[in-house]
Write an enzyme that holds these catalytic residues in place. Structure first.
Site, PDB file in Angstrom:
ATOM      1  N   LYS A 163      -1.624  -6.696  -9.312  1.00 35.56           N
ATOM      2  CA  LYS A 163      -2.559  -6.893  -8.217  1.00 35.56           C
ATOM      3  C   LYS A 163      -1.949  -6.008  -7.179  1.00 35.56           C
ATOM      4  O   LYS A 163      -1.193  -6.167  -6.329  1.00 35.56           O
ATOM      5  CB  LYS A 163      -2.505  -8.505  -7.548  1.00 35.56           C
ATOM      6  CG  LYS A 163      -3.777  -8.904  -7.050  1.00 35.56           C
ATOM      7  CD  LYS A 163      -3.846  -7.996  -5.668  1.00 35.56           C
ATOM      8  CE  LYS A 163      -3.073  -8.151  -4.432  1.00 35.56           C
ATOM      9  NZ  LYS A 163      -3.110  -7.341  -3.364  1.00 35.56           N
ATOM     10  N   PHE A 176       0.818  -1.392   0.059  1.00 39.05           N
ATOM     11  CA  PHE A 176       0.089   0.079   0.081  1.00 39.05           C
ATOM     12  C   PHE A 176       0.766   1.194   0.155  1.00 39.05           C
ATOM     13  O   PHE A 176       0.182   2.303  -0.419  1.00 39.05           O
ATOM     14  CB  PHE A 176      -0.902   0.080   1.182  1.00 39.05           C
ATOM     15  CG  PHE A 176      -0.296   0.450   2.535  1.00 39.05           C
ATOM     16  CD1 PHE A 176      -0.037   1.841   2.937  1.00 39.05           C
ATOM     17  CD2 PHE A 176       0.174  -0.556   3.499  1.00 39.05           C
ATOM     18  CE1 PHE A 176       0.516   2.294   3.850  1.00 39.05           C
ATOM     19  CE2 PHE A 176       0.956  -0.197   4.445  1.00 39.05           C
ATOM     20  CZ  PHE A 176       1.175   1.455   4.783  1.00 39.05           C
ATOM     21  N   CYS A 179       9.348   2.035   3.054  1.00 44.47           N
ATOM     22  CA  CYS A 179      10.371   0.777   3.244  1.00 44.47           C
ATOM     23  C   CYS A 179      11.965   1.347   3.491  1.00 44.47           C
ATOM     24  O   CYS A 179      12.717   0.700   4.156  1.00 44.47           O
ATOM     25  CB  CYS A 179      10.621  -0.109   2.266  1.00 44.47           C
ATOM     26  SG  CYS A 179      10.740   0.685   0.783  1.00 44.47           S
ATOM     27  N   GLU A 186      -5.013  -3.443  -1.901  1.00 39.21           N
ATOM     28  CA  GLU A 186      -6.433  -3.431  -1.986  1.00 39.21           C
ATOM     29  C   GLU A 186      -6.707  -2.136  -0.881  1.00 39.21           C
ATOM     30  O   GLU A 186      -7.824  -1.742  -0.948  1.00 39.21           O
ATOM     31  CB  GLU A 186      -7.334  -4.727  -1.414  1.00 39.21           C
ATOM     32  CG  GLU A 186      -6.912  -4.916  -0.146  1.00 39.21           C
ATOM     33  CD  GLU A 186      -5.560  -5.907   0.106  1.00 39.21           C
ATOM     34  OE1 GLU A 186      -4.602  -5.543  -0.484  1.00 39.21           O
ATOM     35  OE2 GLU A 186      -5.808  -6.893   0.934  1.00 39.21           O
TER      36      GLU A 186
HETATM   37  P1  NAD Z   1       1.762  -6.457   2.653  1.00 42.45           P
HETATM   38  O1  NAD Z   1       3.021  -7.761   2.986  1.00 42.45           O
HETATM   39  O2  NAD Z   1       0.632  -6.652   3.878  1.00 42.45           O
HETATM   40  O3  NAD Z   1       0.976  -6.851   1.422  1.00 42.45           O
HETATM   41  C1  NAD Z   1       1.725  -6.709   0.241  1.00 42.45           C
HETATM   42  C2  NAD Z   1       0.802  -7.448  -0.820  1.00 42.45           C
HETATM   43  O4  NAD Z   1       0.568  -8.861  -0.230  1.00 42.45           O
HETATM   44  C3  NAD Z   1      -0.574  -6.745  -0.981  1.00 42.45           C
HETATM   45  O5  NAD Z   1      -0.827  -6.666  -2.330  1.00 42.45           O
HETATM   46  C4  NAD Z   1      -1.645  -7.848  -0.098  1.00 42.45           C
HETATM   47  O6  NAD Z   1      -2.720  -7.923  -0.668  1.00 42.45           O
HETATM   48  C5  NAD Z   1      -0.834  -9.080  -0.399  1.00 42.45           C
HETATM   49  N1  NAD Z   1      -0.916  -9.896   0.842  1.00 42.45           N
HETATM   50  C6  NAD Z   1      -1.116  -9.501   2.140  1.00 42.45           C
HETATM   51  N2  NAD Z   1      -1.418 -10.549   2.997  1.00 42.45           N
HETATM   52  C7  NAD Z   1      -1.343 -11.755   2.168  1.00 42.45           C
HETATM   53  C8  NAD Z   1      -1.452 -13.050   2.619  1.00 42.45           C
HETATM   54  N3  NAD Z   1      -1.658 -13.393   3.745  1.00 42.45           N
HETATM   55  N4  NAD Z   1      -1.249 -13.876   1.356  1.00 42.45           N
HETATM   56  C9  NAD Z   1      -1.259 -13.484   0.106  1.00 42.45           C
HETATM   57  N5  NAD Z   1      -1.021 -12.134  -0.225  1.00 42.45           N
HETATM   58  C10 NAD Z   1      -1.099 -11.237   0.917  1.00 42.45           C
HETATM   59  O7  NAD Z   1       2.450  -5.234   2.877  1.00 42.45           O
HETATM   60  P2  NAD Z   1       1.616  -3.705   3.111  1.00 42.45           P
HETATM   61  O8  NAD Z   1       1.421  -3.682   4.627  1.00 42.45           O
HETATM   62  O9  NAD Z   1       0.879  -3.632   2.105  1.00 42.45           O
HETATM   63  O10 NAD Z   1       3.189  -3.084   2.866  1.00 42.45           O
HETATM   64  C11 NAD Z   1       4.019  -2.708   3.846  1.00 42.45           C
HETATM   65  C12 NAD Z   1       5.210  -3.607   3.775  1.00 42.45           C
HETATM   66  O11 NAD Z   1       5.480  -3.525   2.715  1.00 42.45           O
HETATM   67  C13 NAD Z   1       6.158  -3.111   4.769  1.00 42.45           C
HETATM   68  O12 NAD Z   1       6.753  -4.272   5.838  1.00 42.45           O
HETATM   69  C14 NAD Z   1       7.407  -2.337   3.951  1.00 42.45           C
HETATM   70  O13 NAD Z   1       8.464  -2.381   4.597  1.00 42.45           O
HETATM   71  C15 NAD Z   1       7.304  -3.393   2.852  1.00 42.45           C
HETATM   72  N6  NAD Z   1       7.754  -2.544   1.671  1.00 42.45           N
HETATM   73  C16 NAD Z   1       9.070  -3.099   1.302  1.00 42.45           C
HETATM   74  C17 NAD Z   1       9.715  -2.389   0.267  1.00 42.45           C
HETATM   75  C18 NAD Z   1      10.958  -2.622  -0.420  1.00 42.45           C
HETATM   76  O14 NAD Z   1      11.641  -2.280  -0.967  1.00 42.45           O
HETATM   77  N7  NAD Z   1      11.752  -3.751   0.571  1.00 42.45           N
HETATM   78  C19 NAD Z   1       9.234  -1.304  -0.348  1.00 42.45           C
HETATM   79  C20 NAD Z   1       7.775  -1.083  -0.036  1.00 42.45           C
HETATM   80  C21 NAD Z   1       7.016  -1.614   1.121  1.00 42.45           C
END
Ligand code: NAD
Length: 496
Positions: free
Chosen positions: A173, A149, A281, A176
């Protein structure tokens, strides 16, 4: 209230989706829309559209592909404000900050405009008598991106411009929680002349993600998100035989030495910790004050944190907006409470902040916790909110050891006036992206972006040369062309 639909084969689509999720304006706490959540059959439809489009897009000329990227680049300039406002309305970050992510995403499109140079192969003349060897790279097919997000425009753009410019088709994808910007990007691609089906957007949750990970028609999956999900995605998609790049979470330390310009360091740490309400991040979440820097730095951070203007992202006076959801707010304040219980000193406490006129918004004020130690939850967990933990280290060695003991290795920074200390730091830290007097060292698009350890599962960073390598595979040709023997003949040629 708007319904946010998928975008499949160049057209809006509802498919089989009956489930929806609310999308909030984090500044008011009110739901402003609902996004469709895809069923596996919707993913099937998107993959079918992408596979059909690949038959011609994968074979299209480099000049045709780059023309689309040049046009897209111009449209992204023209629609910068629209995209920034959409992001701000669903994510909560300030419009100016959202503009920054649109620009950084656009830089990857600019990189993709020069993809012809990146795709040049190698040629070895006369490796043996009359034999030459050359190599070139071809696209994989249908690729998918699953994104978080916190950067709804930039992070998907780490992926799809490179995938599409190298000849692949794409199914995105997005998160959401802030889905609308991806649909506008799909419209801009169409306006840029991208054929239908090359770029598709499927909204959804775990059901859509699992359908992508298992889908036999998808060749490669790019993921950015939290570490547990990155590990899950990497494991399941590689087991299904796909190429996977999976970027995870972070805990970024900024080390401040006593010889640094402490005023400048405090300015940078404040902006890097509280910009986007800490939901980056590459946010600085731990300040490591070395030796005599300690008390002076904490005092400066206190004054800076108290001065941050918190308000709705759409208000030009706001420097920091709300966090993305009520659940995120409660998680963050819970970790602050745990930190205080476990002995951290709350120098500035942003819990319970209300913004007049926006009492329902998901606000957490800037928070500085001093004397944080590695055993505390506020240190171990990725807080992903406007919380700066300050840890103390007696020496540079101790600071480097602290950075290296973290399971994460996304970004880190050092503030110092010593070239020798900076050089030692950059050589010894086990982190992928390092800033020297630069707090948020996000590499330019023509370098690759990726951390180490739990911040990158697998071995492929995004965009830049690693991105091109990820979305293509090589062919190496060993060729001999014996000269055809043909004797000269004065008679009129016949077919015999
Ligand atoms: P998230 O892991 O909750 O979600 C990421 C994606 O995975 C979304 O599209 C979500 O719908 C999907 N998802 C969530 N739970 C799932 C599940 N149980 N099974 C399958 N798919 C699932 O992350 P977020 O809260 O949207 O974003 C924040 C996180 O992203 C933080 O940990 C941040 O550090 C990380 N991030 C990392 C970088 C990087 O470059 N390393 C960049 C941006 C964000």
């Amino acid at each position: 209230m708007t319904t946010i639909e998928h975008r499949i084969g160049g057209a809006p689509a509802r498919g089989a989706s009956t489930r929806t999720a609310p999308v909030y304006d984090p500044a008011t706490g009110e739901a402003t829309g609902r996004v469709l959540l895809a069923e596996p059959s919707d993913v099937d439809a998107a993959v079918a559209a992408a596979a059909k489009a690949f038959a011609s897009w994968g074979d299209s000329s480099l000049s045709r592909r780059t023309k689309v990227m040049f046009r897209l680049r111009e449209l992204l300039v023209r629609h910068e404000d629209d995209l920034a406002r959409l992001v701000s309305a669903e994510h909560g970050k300030t419009v100016e900050d959202a503009r920054g992510e649109v620009v950084r995403g656009r830089e990857v499109v600019e990189y993709a405009c020069g993809i012809a140079t990146e795709l040049k192969g190698a040629y070895s003349d006369q490796v043996s008598g009359g034999v030459d060897v050359f190599s070139f790279r071809q696209p994989l097919g249908v690729c998918a991106g699953i994104t978080p997000f916190n950067f709804p425009v930039m992070v998907p753009m780490w992926m799809h411009p490179v995938a599409i410019a190298t000849g692949n088709t794409f199914v995105l994808k997005p998160s959401e929680r802030d889905p609308s910007a991806s649909n506008l990007v799909a419209e801009l691609y169409a306006a840029a002349g991208l054929p239908d089906g090359v770029f598709n957007v499927v909204h959804g949750d775990k059901a859509a993600v699992d359908a992508i990970l298992d889908h036999p028609g998808i060749a490669a999956v790019s993921f950015v998100g939290s570490t547990p999900i990155a590990k899950y995605v990497h494991g399941r998609a590689t087991a299904a035989g796909k190429r996977v790049q999976a970027l995870g979470g972070a805990k970024n330390h900024a080390v401040v030495l006593p010889d640094a310009d402490l005023d400048a360091a405090a300015d940078h740490l404040t902006a890097a910790a509280f910009g986007s309400a800490g939901q980056r991040c590459m946010a600085v979440s731990v300040g490591v004050a070395v030796g005599a820097a300690g008390d002076a730095l904490v005092d400066l951070l206190k004054r800076r944190a108290e001065a941050v203007k918190v308000g709705p992202g759409a208000d030009p006076a706001s420097e920091m907006g709300p966090v993305v959801t009520a659940a995120a707010r409660d998680r963050i304040t819970g970790l602050v409470a745990a930190g205080v219980d476990q002995g951290a000193v709350p120098v500035v406490d942003g819990r319970g902040l209300t913004v007049p006129g926006h009492e329902g918004g998901f606000f957490v004020g800037p928070t500085v916790l001093d004397r944080v130690t590695p055993d505390m939850d506020a240190y171990r967990e990725e807080v992903f909110g406007p919380v700066l933990a300050v840890a103390r280290a007696a020496t540079v060695d101790e600071a480097i050891a602290l950075v290296n003991a973290s399971p994460y290795g996304n970004g880190t920074a050092i503030f110092t006036s010593s070239g020798a200390a900076a050089r030692r730091f950059q050589r010894e830290v086990q982190v992928g992206m390092i800033g020297v007097n630069v707090p948020v060292p996000v590499p330019m698009s023509y370098y690759s972006f990726g951390g180490w350890k739990d911040s990158l599962i697998g071995d492929s960073p995004v965009h830049g040369p690693d991105g091109v390598r990820f979305y293509t595979r090589a062919k190496t040709v060993t060729a001999r062309w014996p000269e055809a023997r043909r004797d000269a003949d004065f008679n009129f040629p016949t077919s015999s």
